[in-house]
Design a protein around this motif. Structure first.
Motif, PDB file in Angstrom:
ATOM      1  N   TYR A 126       0.844  -1.190   0.000  1.00  0.00           N
ATOM      2  CA  TYR A 126       0.000   0.000   0.000  1.00  0.00           C
ATOM      3  C   TYR A 126       0.880   1.241   0.000  1.00  0.00           C
ATOM      4  O   TYR A 126       1.887   1.301   0.702  1.00  0.00           O
ATOM      5  CB  TYR A 126      -0.961  -0.005   1.193  1.00  0.00           C
ATOM      6  CG  TYR A 126      -2.022  -1.057   1.007  1.00  0.00           C
ATOM      7  CD1 TYR A 126      -2.991  -0.912   0.028  1.00  0.00           C
ATOM      8  CD2 TYR A 126      -2.022  -2.216   1.770  1.00  0.00           C
ATOM      9  CE1 TYR A 126      -3.944  -1.896  -0.182  1.00  0.00           C
ATOM     10  CE2 TYR A 126      -2.970  -3.201   1.567  1.00  0.00           C
ATOM     11  CZ  TYR A 126      -3.930  -3.032   0.590  1.00  0.00           C
ATOM     12  OH  TYR A 126      -4.861  -4.010   0.367  1.00  0.00           O
ATOM     13  N   SER A 127       0.493   2.208  -0.815  1.00  0.00           N
ATOM     14  CA  SER A 127       1.338   3.383  -1.030  1.00  0.00           C
ATOM     15  C   SER A 127       0.466   4.610  -1.296  1.00  0.00           C
ATOM     16  O   SER A 127      -0.752   4.547  -1.187  1.00  0.00           O
ATOM     17  CB  SER A 127       2.272   3.119  -2.229  1.00  0.00           C
ATOM     18  OG  SER A 127       1.506   2.869  -3.404  1.00  0.00           O
ATOM     19  N   HIS A 128       1.132   5.704  -1.622  1.00  0.00           N
ATOM     20  CA  HIS A 128       0.472   6.950  -2.004  1.00  0.00           C
ATOM     21  C   HIS A 128      -0.612   7.348  -0.987  1.00  0.00           C
ATOM     22  O   HIS A 128      -0.349   7.351   0.206  1.00  0.00           O
ATOM     23  CB  HIS A 128      -0.065   6.844  -3.432  1.00  0.00           C
ATOM     24  CG  HIS A 128       1.015   6.645  -4.459  1.00  0.00           C
ATOM     25  ND1 HIS A 128       1.636   5.420  -4.646  1.00  0.00           N
ATOM     26  CD2 HIS A 128       1.597   7.496  -5.324  1.00  0.00           C
ATOM     27  CE1 HIS A 128       2.556   5.536  -5.600  1.00  0.00           C
ATOM     28  NE2 HIS A 128       2.560   6.795  -6.021  1.00  0.00           N
ATOM     29  N   GLU A 129      -1.824   7.671  -1.464  1.00  0.00           N
ATOM     30  CA  GLU A 129      -2.889   8.149  -0.582  1.00  0.00           C
ATOM     31  C   GLU A 129      -3.278   7.132   0.491  1.00  0.00           C
ATOM     32  O   GLU A 129      -3.625   7.498   1.617  1.00  0.00           O
ATOM     33  CB  GLU A 129      -4.133   8.539  -1.397  1.00  0.00           C
ATOM     34  CG  GLU A 129      -3.965   9.795  -2.213  1.00  0.00           C
ATOM     35  CD  GLU A 129      -3.577   9.505  -3.658  1.00  0.00           C
ATOM     36  OE1 GLU A 129      -2.779   8.561  -3.887  1.00  0.00           O
ATOM     37  OE2 GLU A 129      -4.056  10.223  -4.553  1.00  0.00           O
ATOM     38  N   THR A 130      -3.223   5.844   0.142  1.00  0.00           N
ATOM     39  CA  THR A 130      -3.596   4.813   1.116  1.00  0.00           C
ATOM     40  C   THR A 130      -2.583   4.759   2.255  1.00  0.00           C
ATOM     41  O   THR A 130      -2.962   4.631   3.420  1.00  0.00           O
ATOM     42  CB  THR A 130      -3.735   3.441   0.424  1.00  0.00           C
ATOM     43  OG1 THR A 130      -4.686   3.567  -0.637  1.00  0.00           O
ATOM     44  CG2 THR A 130      -4.186   2.373   1.403  1.00  0.00           C
ATOM     45  N   TRP A 140       9.470  -0.467   2.533  1.00  0.00           N
ATOM     46  CA  TRP A 140       8.153  -0.778   3.079  1.00  0.00           C
ATOM     47  C   TRP A 140       8.297  -1.496   4.408  1.00  0.00           C
ATOM     48  O   TRP A 140       9.362  -1.945   4.771  1.00  0.00           O
ATOM     49  CB  TRP A 140       7.320  -1.601   2.090  1.00  0.00           C
ATOM     50  CG  TRP A 140       7.964  -2.863   1.583  1.00  0.00           C
ATOM     51  CD1 TRP A 140       8.670  -3.017   0.423  1.00  0.00           C
ATOM     52  CD2 TRP A 140       7.964  -4.159   2.208  1.00  0.00           C
ATOM     53  NE1 TRP A 140       9.111  -4.313   0.293  1.00  0.00           N
ATOM     54  CE2 TRP A 140       8.687  -5.036   1.377  1.00  0.00           C
ATOM     55  CE3 TRP A 140       7.428  -4.649   3.395  1.00  0.00           C
ATOM     56  CZ2 TRP A 140       8.876  -6.375   1.681  1.00  0.00           C
ATOM     57  CZ3 TRP A 140       7.618  -5.991   3.702  1.00  0.00           C
ATOM     58  CH2 TRP A 140       8.330  -6.836   2.847  1.00  0.00           C
ATOM     59  N   ARG A 141       7.184  -1.557   5.128  1.00  0.00           N
ATOM     60  CA  ARG A 141       7.129  -2.284   6.403  1.00  0.00           C
ATOM     61  C   ARG A 141       5.808  -3.036   6.459  1.00  0.00           C
ATOM     62  O   ARG A 141       4.885  -2.726   5.699  1.00  0.00           O
ATOM     63  CB  ARG A 141       7.270  -1.325   7.579  1.00  0.00           C
ATOM     64  CG  ARG A 141       6.227  -0.237   7.602  1.00  0.00           C
ATOM     65  CD  ARG A 141       6.321   0.682   8.794  1.00  0.00           C
ATOM     66  NE  ARG A 141       7.544   1.453   8.797  1.00  0.00           N
ATOM     67  CZ  ARG A 141       7.720   2.550   9.483  1.00  0.00           C
ATOM     68  NH1 ARG A 141       6.745   3.037  10.210  1.00  0.00           N
ATOM     69  NH2 ARG A 141       8.852   3.197   9.457  1.00  0.00           N
ATOM     70  N   THR A 142       5.743  -3.989   7.344  1.00  0.00           N
ATOM     71  CA  THR A 142       4.509  -4.747   7.532  1.00  0.00           C
ATOM     72  C   THR A 142       3.776  -4.185   8.745  1.00  0.00           C
ATOM     73  O   THR A 142       4.350  -4.039   9.808  1.00  0.00           O
ATOM     74  CB  THR A 142       4.806  -6.246   7.735  1.00  0.00           C
ATOM     75  OG1 THR A 142       5.516  -6.731   6.592  1.00  0.00           O
ATOM     76  CG2 THR A 142       3.521  -7.047   7.902  1.00  0.00           C
ATOM     77  N   ILE A 143       2.514  -3.850   8.520  1.00  0.00           N
ATOM     78  CA  ILE A 143       1.647  -3.339   9.591  1.00  0.00           C
ATOM     79  C   ILE A 143       0.364  -4.153   9.555  1.00  0.00           C
ATOM     80  O   ILE A 143      -0.288  -4.234   8.517  1.00  0.00           O
ATOM     81  CB  ILE A 143       1.311  -1.847   9.383  1.00  0.00           C
ATOM     82  CG1 ILE A 143       2.574  -0.987   9.431  1.00  0.00           C
ATOM     83  CG2 ILE A 143       0.285  -1.369  10.400  1.00  0.00           C
ATOM     84  CD1 ILE A 143       2.339   0.479   9.144  1.00  0.00           C
ATOM     85  N   ALA A 144       0.013  -4.769  10.655  1.00  0.00           N
ATOM     86  CA  ALA A 144      -1.248  -5.515  10.782  1.00  0.00           C
ATOM     87  C   ALA A 144      -1.437  -6.558   9.677  1.00  0.00           C
ATOM     88  O   ALA A 144      -2.546  -6.789   9.216  1.00  0.00           O
ATOM     89  CB  ALA A 144      -2.429  -4.552  10.821  1.00  0.00           C
ATOM     90  N   ARG A 192       9.240   7.021   1.971  1.00  0.00           N
ATOM     91  CA  ARG A 192       8.906   6.577   0.608  1.00  0.00           C
ATOM     92  C   ARG A 192       7.523   7.105   0.229  1.00  0.00           C
ATOM     93  O   ARG A 192       7.291   7.519  -0.911  1.00  0.00           O
ATOM     94  CB  ARG A 192       8.954   5.049   0.513  1.00  0.00           C
ATOM     95  CG  ARG A 192       8.511   4.505  -0.835  1.00  0.00           C
ATOM     96  CD  ARG A 192       9.460   4.895  -1.944  1.00  0.00           C
ATOM     97  NE  ARG A 192       8.789   4.956  -3.226  1.00  0.00           N
ATOM     98  CZ  ARG A 192       9.411   4.807  -4.389  1.00  0.00           C
ATOM     99  NH1 ARG A 192      10.705   4.587  -4.434  1.00  0.00           N
ATOM    100  NH2 ARG A 192       8.744   4.895  -5.511  1.00  0.00           N
ATOM    101  N   THR A 193       6.603   7.115   1.192  1.00  0.00           N
ATOM    102  CA  THR A 193       5.260   7.640   0.940  1.00  0.00           C
ATOM    103  C   THR A 193       5.330   9.116   0.566  1.00  0.00           C
ATOM    104  O   THR A 193       4.678   9.560  -0.386  1.00  0.00           O
ATOM    105  CB  THR A 193       4.362   7.432   2.175  1.00  0.00           C
ATOM    106  OG1 THR A 193       4.321   6.033   2.486  1.00  0.00           O
ATOM    107  CG2 THR A 193       2.963   7.947   1.934  1.00  0.00           C
TER     108      THR A 193
END
Length: 196
Positions: free
Chosen positions: A88-92, A137-141, A150-151
Motif C-alpha cells: 500500500y502506497s500513495h494516498e492509502t 516498506w514495512r509490515t503493519i497488521a 517513501r510515501t
C-alpha cells in the motif's frame, strides 16, 4: 517426565494464519494447514468459510475489522508461490499513517513492474508499478505499506494538492517520521524545506 508435543489440528493452524490477516486466508494457505483442496467447496457450502475473492476466503466466525479489505487486497496480490507482491502506497499509505485529512475513495498499491494478474483488477484498486526495495516498506497488521519517507516521495511525485502535501510534511516532521538520513536518500531535503 517427558513432555509431549501437542500437534495442532488443521483448523487451529488455519485460524492462526487467518488471525494475522483479519480472518482471511488463501486457498494455498488452507492446503498448507492440511485442508484438501477438493474439500474447499464443502467448507464454503457448509458455511465455515466465506468466499471473498477467487482463492481467498474468510473464516465465518472471525470478527469483521474495518481494515480487513487491506488484508483482502494484499492477499489478492500474491504471486503463484503465495508471496505478497502489493505494498500500500500513495494516498492509502497516508491514510494508514494518519498523515493527512485526505480520504481516498480507492486503495493505492504499488506492485512490481512485472506484476501480472489473470483476474481483472478491481475498480477499488489503483496500481502503481515500481520495484520497491524491502527497506522501502514495512509490515503493519499483516499487510505491507511504504515507509513514511517513501510515501512522501510518492506523493511529491503525484498530483496531490500542495495543501495536503504541506499537511503531510508538517505532521510527519512533528511526529519524527521523516528522519534526515532518509530524506537525503530520497533527495527530499530541499523540497521539504521549500514546502515548510
Amino acid at each position: 517426565m517427558v513432555s509431549e508435543k501437542i500437534k495442532k489440528t488443521s483448523s487451529e493452524i488455519l485460524y492462526q494464519v487467518a488471525e494475522e490477516q483479519k480472518g482471511l486466508f488463501t486457498a494455498r494457505q488452507a492446503v498448507q494447514a492440511g485442508y484438501d483442496e477438493r474439500n474447499h467447496p464443502y467448507h464454503v457450502k457448509s458455511g465455515n468459510w466465506i468466499r471473498e475473492q477467487r482463492g481467498i476466503y474468510r473464516l465465518k466466525n472471525f470478527p469483521y475489522s474495518p481494515d480487513s479489505q487491506l488484508s483482502l487486497w494484499s492477499l489478492w496480490s500474491c504471486n503463484r508461490v503465495g508471496e505478497i507482491q502489493g505494498v500500500y502506497s500513495h494516498e492509502t499509505a497516508l491514510q494508514i499513517y494518519d498523515l493527512s485529512d485526505l480520504s481516498p475513495s480507492k486503495l493505492h498499491m504499488t506492485v512490481p513492474i512485472d506484476f501480472r494478474r489473470r483476474a481483472q483488477v478491481s475498480n477499488i484498486l489503483v496500481l502503481h508499478k515500481n520495484d520497491l526495495k524491502p527497506s522501502e516498506w514495512r509490515t503493519i497488521a499483516g499487510y505491507r505499506v511504504t515507509n513514511p519517507t517513501r510515501t512522501l516521495f510518492d506523493i511529491l511525485h503525484s498530483d496531490i494538492s500542495k495543501r495536503f502535501v504541506n499537511q503531510v510534511i508538517r505532521e510527519g516532521l512533528s511526529r519524527g517520521l521523516f528522519p534526515k538520513q532518509k530524506l537525503k536518500k530520497y533527495k527530499l531535503i530541499e523540497r521539504v524545506n521549500a514546502l515548510r
